[in-house]
Design a protein around this motif. Structure first.
Motif, PDB file in Angstrom:
ATOM      1  N   PRO A   1       0.803  -1.224   0.000  1.00 15.73           N
ATOM      2  CA  PRO A   1       0.000   0.000   0.000  1.00 15.73           C
ATOM      3  C   PRO A   1       0.837   1.275   0.000  1.00 15.73           C
ATOM      4  CG  PRO A   1      -0.150  -1.132   2.116  1.00 15.73           C
ATOM      5  CD  PRO A   1       0.547  -2.065   1.182  1.00 15.73           C
ATOM      6  N   GLY A   2       0.382   2.248  -0.766  1.00 22.40           N
ATOM      7  CA  GLY A   2       1.026   3.566  -0.756  1.00 22.40           C
ATOM      8  C   GLY A   2       2.212   3.684  -1.685  1.00 22.40           C
TER       9      GLY A   2
ATOM     10  N   GLY B   1      -1.482   5.058   3.356  1.00 20.11           N
ATOM     11  CA  GLY B   1      -0.943   3.708   3.198  1.00 20.11           C
ATOM     12  C   GLY B   1      -2.040   2.666   3.378  1.00 20.11           C
ATOM     13  N   ALA B   2      -1.933   1.884   4.452  1.00 21.78           N
ATOM     14  CA  ALA B   2      -2.880   0.791   4.670  1.00 21.78           C
ATOM     15  C   ALA B   2      -4.085   1.232   5.487  1.00 21.78           C
ATOM     16  CB  ALA B   2      -2.173  -0.371   5.358  1.00 21.78           C
TER      17      ALA B   2
END
Ligand code: ZN
Length: 175
Positions: A58-59, A81-82
């Protein structure tokens, strides 16, 4: 030394930046709290079609966006991100909720069916007698993601790659 590539063409290659549907060949290391949690194998860059579901953590796509060839370093906050941790996703289950013979120890992962019928992965965080505490937050939720790496190549995707939705060639999908 003979110059075989016209400068304007060379400049175009060098200056190509990561954007949707570009093929990016890169190596990366993802650290959380200083510990490596994901990385490309040493000396084996992965090629991805930017902006498509590419299996990157993520990200990372947002980190790559707009960059050119060369090293990069970035810290991604949870919201980019997450996601933030949701305390409502920490649940208490009973031993009976698990399949017979399942190993019930902290760190073990299971798929749980939620009340709405959706299936999501969850980790056991603690076992207290008959009570099993599970956390269905993504493992990286609430974490600052520290990325370092190097972009080796940014190039235009071929029509075939666009059709397939993934990168071919070195570091990509072979079939
Ligand atoms: Zn393909």
């Amino acid at each position: 030394m003979a110059v075989t590539t016209p400068y304007s063409e060379l400049e175009g290659v060098v200056r190509l930046k990561v954007r949707r549907d570009a093929v990016v060949r890169l190596e990366y290391v993802l650290r959380v709290d200083g510990e490596v949690v994901d990385e490309t194998p040493e000396g084996e860059p992965v090629a991805v079609l930017h902006g498509r579901a590419s299996g990157l953590p993520p990200g990372l796509e947002s980190v790559l966006e707009g960059r050119g060839v060369g090293p990069f370093e970035a810290r991604v906050p949870p919201e980019l991100g997450a996601g933030e941790r949701d305390p409502g996703l920490v649940l208490i289950a009973s031993r009976e909720d698990f399949p017979p013979g399942a190993v019930l120890e902290a760190g073990e992962e299971f798929y749980f069916e939620g009340e709405g019928g959706e299936v999501r992965p969850a980790r056991i965080v603690a076992v207290e007698g008959d009570r099993v505490r599970v956390d269905a937050n993504p493992a990286l939720a609430g974490k600052v993601l520290e990325y370092t790496g190097i972009i080796h190549e940014v190039r235009e995707a071929t029509p075939e790659e666009l059709e397939h939705g993934h990168a071919h060639g070195e570091g990509g999908v072979h079939h």
